[in-house]
Scaffold this motif. Sequence first.
Motif, short mmCIF file in Angstrom:
data_model
loop_
_atom_site.label_atom_id
_atom_site.label_comp_id
_atom_site.label_asym_id
_atom_site.label_seq_id
_atom_site.Cartn_x
_atom_site.Cartn_y
_atom_site.Cartn_z
N SER A 121 -6.53 7.29 1.76
CA SER A 121 -7.86 7.62 2.25
C SER A 121 -7.72 8.71 3.31
N LEU A 122 -8.83 9.35 3.64
CA LEU A 122 -8.80 10.41 4.66
C LEU A 122 -8.27 9.89 6.00
N SER A 155 0.83 -1.21 0.00
CA SER A 155 0.00 0.00 0.00
C SER A 155 0.86 1.26 0.00
N CYS A 200 -2.37 5.74 -6.24
CA CYS A 200 -3.58 6.09 -5.49
C CYS A 200 -3.24 7.14 -4.44
#
Length: 75
Positions: free
Chosen positions: A49-50, A37, A46
């Motif tokens: 995320s928040l 990731s 990517c």
Amino acid sequence: MIKIYISRVSRKIKNLREEKNLTQEELAEQLGISRQSIISVEKGKCLPSLPLALHIAEIFNINLQELFLNQKDGG
């Protein structure tokens, strides 16, 4: 209008990690995610995320604006 550039965010995260002398594995462990990731984020595949971005900002003692925005965009 605020523009978020994935390449800038990925470069910023990589630079912050390297400044702290953290490996991708070490950062991943601190964030509770996989090394893959981290690689995806650092390669610009990517955006985090928040919740992940908030955790990244906390680890590096910066705010979300510093992570996502250019100085001229953030004021």
